[in-house]
Design an enzyme around this catalytic site. Structure first.
Site, mmCIF file in Angstrom:
data_model
loop_
_atom_site.group_PDB
_atom_site.id
_atom_site.type_symbol
_atom_site.label_atom_id
_atom_site.label_comp_id
_atom_site.label_asym_id
_atom_site.label_seq_id
_atom_site.Cartn_x
_atom_site.Cartn_y
_atom_site.Cartn_z
ATOM 1 N N ARG A 89 -17.302 -0.300 -11.872
ATOM 2 C CA ARG A 89 -16.891 0.971 -12.461
ATOM 3 C C ARG A 89 -17.160 0.897 -13.964
ATOM 4 O O ARG A 89 -16.580 0.074 -14.673
ATOM 5 C CB ARG A 89 -15.402 1.224 -12.182
ATOM 6 C CG ARG A 89 -14.870 2.490 -12.810
ATOM 7 C CD ARG A 89 -13.414 2.729 -12.399
ATOM 8 N NE ARG A 89 -12.858 3.864 -13.133
ATOM 9 C CZ ARG A 89 -12.056 3.771 -14.182
ATOM 10 N NH1 ARG A 89 -11.671 2.581 -14.640
ATOM 11 N NH2 ARG A 89 -11.619 4.848 -14.783
ATOM 12 N N HIS A 132 -14.495 8.223 -20.898
ATOM 13 C CA HIS A 132 -13.499 7.191 -21.184
ATOM 14 C C HIS A 132 -13.268 7.183 -22.693
ATOM 15 O O HIS A 132 -13.471 6.186 -23.359
ATOM 16 C CB HIS A 132 -13.951 5.827 -20.660
ATOM 17 C CG HIS A 132 -12.832 4.863 -20.440
ATOM 18 N ND1 HIS A 132 -12.682 4.135 -19.279
ATOM 19 C CD2 HIS A 132 -11.805 4.504 -21.225
ATOM 20 C CE1 HIS A 132 -11.605 3.371 -19.359
ATOM 21 N NE2 HIS A 132 -11.067 3.565 -20.553
ATOM 22 N N GLU A 177 -7.875 8.536 -17.458
ATOM 23 C CA GLU A 177 -6.589 8.573 -18.162
ATOM 24 C C GLU A 177 -6.515 9.672 -19.228
ATOM 25 O O GLU A 177 -6.390 9.389 -20.427
ATOM 26 C CB GLU A 177 -6.299 7.210 -18.792
ATOM 27 C CG GLU A 177 -6.178 6.083 -17.774
ATOM 28 C CD GLU A 177 -5.717 4.768 -18.409
ATOM 29 O OE1 GLU A 177 -5.514 4.727 -19.634
ATOM 30 O OE2 GLU A 177 -5.559 3.793 -17.668
ATOM 31 N N ASN A 305 -4.837 4.204 -12.026
ATOM 32 C CA ASN A 305 -4.719 3.071 -12.946
ATOM 33 C C ASN A 305 -3.245 2.731 -13.086
ATOM 34 O O ASN A 305 -2.429 3.616 -13.363
ATOM 35 C CB ASN A 305 -5.292 3.399 -14.323
ATOM 36 C CG ASN A 305 -6.802 3.525 -14.313
ATOM 37 O OD1 ASN A 305 -7.445 3.347 -13.276
ATOM 38 N ND2 ASN A 305 -7.380 3.850 -15.455
ATOM 39 N N TYR A 307 -0.545 -0.448 -14.549
ATOM 40 C CA TYR A 307 -0.286 -1.746 -15.166
ATOM 41 C C TYR A 307 1.188 -2.116 -15.126
ATOM 42 O O TYR A 307 1.537 -3.295 -15.153
ATOM 43 C CB TYR A 307 -0.759 -1.730 -16.627
ATOM 44 C CG TYR A 307 -2.252 -1.591 -16.763
ATOM 45 C CD1 TYR A 307 -3.070 -2.710 -16.779
ATOM 46 C CD2 TYR A 307 -2.852 -0.340 -16.853
ATOM 47 C CE1 TYR A 307 -4.446 -2.592 -16.891
ATOM 48 C CE2 TYR A 307 -4.225 -0.211 -16.969
ATOM 49 C CZ TYR A 307 -5.020 -1.340 -16.982
ATOM 50 O OH TYR A 307 -6.381 -1.218 -17.082
ATOM 51 N N GLU A 384 -8.010 0.706 -11.981
ATOM 52 C CA GLU A 384 -7.705 -0.309 -12.992
ATOM 53 C C GLU A 384 -6.371 -0.952 -12.647
ATOM 54 O O GLU A 384 -5.396 -0.264 -12.363
ATOM 55 C CB GLU A 384 -7.592 0.280 -14.405
ATOM 56 C CG GLU A 384 -8.889 0.736 -15.024
ATOM 57 C CD GLU A 384 -8.699 1.248 -16.449
ATOM 58 O OE1 GLU A 384 -7.731 0.816 -17.116
ATOM 59 O OE2 GLU A 384 -9.518 2.084 -16.882
#
Length: 485
Positions: A89, A132, A177, A305, A307, A384
């Site tokens: 990606r 991005h 994002e 994504n 985290y 991600e």
């Protein structure tokens, strides 16, 4: 005959049977890895300009060289192949493809064409992200994402990339994002372009949604088959579920972090509470007739994504912040516009070098929640997931990054558990392939499963990368065994 207890081996990432066709990949972003910031016809992006602002980037670091992926791309593809990746990606740089937001740059498009050919020759599926965060600075000077016209300029750019690569690229992500490029860029000032204007941030949210919908419709009309968007999503967990103050803070966080992005795309409407919360910043004024029909165009996948997740309170706390302060030394503002009182108390969990709590089960809960709350949810891909830690190079030259290795394995386990509970997850991309430019942190935070020496640009696969490669090999062996059974 006495009863004999039987035991079953625990399911791990190495012995789980994954769905047929499950994709294993890794990801990067153009601004973070390419370098060559003013080579090959490329001009300033907002990040190139932002890096020149004193105090905007830790240690005054820039994107000039990044990790030289622009010049070392074939080597990086060889590393991907050695790791066994199914897919890579990457993002194309708007400021490389359309320098200054003007006409297409053949030299810039040729770089991405060569990258796609290298990937296909290596048996790796290209997974392209159009945005991005590297808006051409010339467009920012015309108002950037606060200017509705930028949405239409995005379609011009998307058409250029599709014309060059649409014969070989199947998977097209419009935005990565948008939370960050709107709220962190236009409200907090932590990210480029560094503005601290809540009304501009609200306009940016809507105009990026509009650009997404316009591009989906345009590329669909040209024959694109796999179109989607990637959102960074989190669980919003009230510290005290019996406390109305905490409950309302969690609602407002969920609105700004999740639902103001999910709902227009998947339901074709903004949440009513989001509209009410942000009315003072003009959100209703930027929504024009027909916009939501465009924004709600059907998509073929949703990139997730993730985290960390978040414990939320509406009461003041002296504990850890929300992890969005970045590495800047210049003054910044809150990204939680209209909800600056939101607090993020600690749960006492381990933390990464980004000061983010580690809670792998949060990913499972998030994936299950999405399927339960959105009836039109398309297939999911973890686009991600990864962690920054302070790596140490051992005397043997290796990077024995045990914490990152465990982080990755635990989150892959969480994805498997979500699958068991019915989540339609089709792939996992670890962030990041390479250590790189970590936005306002400069080069101080390393996410890569491949270490980059910032003096020599030498690449070295870390233990986390080796472990991930073993997961991929095990998954492929299991799939082969299943087919042959």
């Amino acid at each position: 005959m006495p009863f004999e207890a039987t035991t079953h081996p625990a399911i791990t990432p190495f012995n789980r049977v994954w769905p047929e066709g499950f994709l294993w990949g890794s990801a990067t972003a153009a601004a973070q890895v390419e370098g060559a910031s003013h080579e090959g016809g490329k001009e300033d992006s907002v990040w190139d300009a932002f890096a020149r602002i004193p105090g905007a980037i830790a240690n005054g670091e820039t994107l000039k060289d990044a990790v030289q992926h622009y010049h070392r791309m074939p080597q990086d593809v060889r590393i991907m192949k050695e790791l066994g990746l199914d897919s890579y990606r990457f993002s194309t740089s708007w400021s490389r493809v359309r320098p200054g937001g003007r006409a297409a740059n053949a030299e810039g498009l040729d770089f991405y064409s060569r990258l796609v050919d290298e990937l296909l020759d290596a048996g790796i599926l290209p997974w392209l992200t159009l945005y991005h965060w590297d808006l051409p600075q010339a467009l920012e000077e015309k108002g950037g994402w606060a200017n509705r016209d930028t949405a239409y300029r995005f379609v011009d750019y998307a058409n250029d990339v599709y014309s060059a690569l649409g014969d070989r690229v199947q998977h097209w992500t419009t935005f990565n994002e948008p939370f960050c490029s709107s709220l962190l860029g236009y409200a907090a000032g932590v990210h480029a372009p560094g503005r601290q204007e809540p009304k501009a941030a609200v306009a940016a949210i809507h105009h990026q949604h509009l650009a997404h919908g316009l591009a989906v419709n345009e590329l669909r009309s040209r024959g694109a088959q796999q179109l989607g968007i990637t959102l960074n999503l989190s669980n919003s967990i009230p510290r005290d579920p019996s406390d109305p103050v905490d409950l309302d803070a969690a609602r407002r966080f969920d609105s700004l972090q999740n639902r103001i992005f999910l709902d227009p795309i998947l339901r074709g409407v903004y949440p009513e509470d989001s509209l009410n919360d942000l009315e003072q910043f003009g959100i209703r004024d930027v929504i024009k007739p027909g916009d939501l029909e465009i924004i709600g165009a059907p998509i073929d996948f949703l990139g997730v994504n993730h985290y960390h997740d978040d414990l939320i309170s509406g009461h003041p706390t002296d504990e850890h912040g929300d992890g969005h302060s970045g590495g800047a030394t210049r003054p910044t503002s809150s990204c939680w516009i209209g909800s600056e009182d939101i607090a993020f108390p600690s749960r006492g969990l381990p933390r990464t070098a980004m000061n983010w709590e580690v809670n792998p089960d949060g990913l499972r809960k998030l994936l299950v929640r999405l399927g339960e709350e959105y009836p039109t949810l398309p297939p999911l891909y973890i686009t991600e997931n990864g962690a920054a830690y302070d790596d140490v190079v051992s005397p043997d030259g290796a990077v024995h990054d045990a914490e990152r290795t465990q982080f990755v394995l635990d989150h892959i386990t969480a994805v498997g558990e979500a699958l068991d509970q019915g989540a339609d997850v089709r792939g996992y991309f670890v962030w990041s392939l390479l250590d790189n430019f970590e936005w306002s942190w400069g080069y101080g935070k390393r996410f890569g499963v491949v270490r980059v020496d910032y003096d020599t640009f030498e690449r070295k696969v870390k233990d986390s990368g080796l472990a991930y490669s073993r997961v991929i090999a095990s998954a492929k062996a299991s799939a082969t065994a299943t087919v042959n059974a």
